[in-house]
Design a protein around this motif. Sequence first.
Motif, PDB file in Angstrom:
ATOM      1  N   LYS A 188      32.175  19.971 -12.642  1.00 58.06           N
ATOM      2  CA  LYS A 188      32.165  18.697 -11.919  1.00 58.06           C
ATOM      3  C   LYS A 188      33.352  17.854 -12.383  1.00 58.06           C
ATOM      4  O   LYS A 188      33.444  17.529 -13.563  1.00 58.06           O
ATOM      5  N   HIS A 213      31.857  20.726  -7.803  1.00 59.87           N
ATOM      6  CA  HIS A 213      31.569  19.340  -7.435  1.00 59.87           C
ATOM      7  C   HIS A 213      32.807  18.494  -7.709  1.00 59.87           C
ATOM      8  O   HIS A 213      33.287  18.445  -8.844  1.00 59.87           O
ATOM      9  N   HIS A 217      31.539  14.412  -3.459  1.00 60.61           N
ATOM     10  CA  HIS A 217      30.735  13.209  -3.665  1.00 60.61           C
ATOM     11  C   HIS A 217      31.676  12.007  -3.592  1.00 60.61           C
ATOM     12  O   HIS A 217      32.691  11.977  -4.289  1.00 60.61           O
ATOM     13  N   LEU A 235      26.896  12.211 -11.828  1.00 59.31           N
ATOM     14  CA  LEU A 235      26.680  13.660 -11.935  1.00 59.31           C
ATOM     15  C   LEU A 235      26.975  14.166 -13.336  1.00 59.31           C
ATOM     16  O   LEU A 235      27.053  15.376 -13.543  1.00 59.31           O
ATOM     17  N   TYR A 262      29.867  13.932 -14.967  1.00 51.63           N
ATOM     18  CA  TYR A 262      31.097  14.688 -14.704  1.00 51.63           C
ATOM     19  C   TYR A 262      31.677  15.275 -15.986  1.00 51.63           C
ATOM     20  O   TYR A 262      31.645  14.654 -17.047  1.00 51.63           O
TER      21      TYR A 262
END
Length: 271
Positions: free
Chosen positions: A33, A57, A104, A122, A124
């Motif tokens: 991510k 992501h 996102h 998330l 990240y």
Amino acid sequence: MIKLANEQLERYSRQIILSQVGGKGQKKILSSKVLIIGTGGLGSPAAMYLAAAGVGHIGLVDYDTVDLSNLQRQIIHQTCDVGRAKIESGRETINALNPDVQVHTYDEQVTAANIRDIIGDLDYDFIIDGTDNFPAKFLINDACVLMRKPFSHAGIIRFQGQTITYVPGESPCYRCVFNEPPPKDAVPTCRQAGVLGVMGGVIGTIQATEALKYILGVGELLTGYLLTYDALTMTFRKIRVPHNRRCKICGEQPTITELVDYEQPTCDFKR
């Protein structure tokens, strides 16, 4: 752990055959991510190459709309996107490039009040600073240091670019190099001074490379080094940067323990 489908084995075949990547490394990439703050000259190439590599992501943060003057360097956007939100244009381009990637979007300006929530949304793995102003850069640095998140800083102007990577506990941060934001208007922006369009591609792609190396755990990152690039002389310089023990946020006696907003210029993400 993600199991690679036949289509993925073909899509990422040139990476998978690398001994430093392989199937295991590609699965790491697909599970990773990365948050990109700013979808302009730096964030555009970084986002596209990370998407092409299969980062599972990708978060895009921007509150700006596409302007015709952006298209000379912000390659994630097209002429037909003029007037659209950059995060929507960016999401559409990434989705068309690689359906494996979940995009996102955060249609807002990063501030002391929201940056922790955005980064933590998330959780990240890696942050890319694609902004072009000092208040945002210092805020991103401070948030990443306090949240112990690795990130890549970069900046471009005229024919020059620079980048450095921060990893918690392993390297100096942005403040170790640049202690405080300069006074407003003391340093010109790209809008004021100009920038060769390809500069974003050169430096933004390096930022994407750093993110992938961090995810894979391979190679040597730009931790403790400021990499500068002069396009006119085609010269790269790798400058050793020591950790500043008196750094206000990552030093031995930090004085910055909370995030604050610095004065923002009017053209935050217009790189």
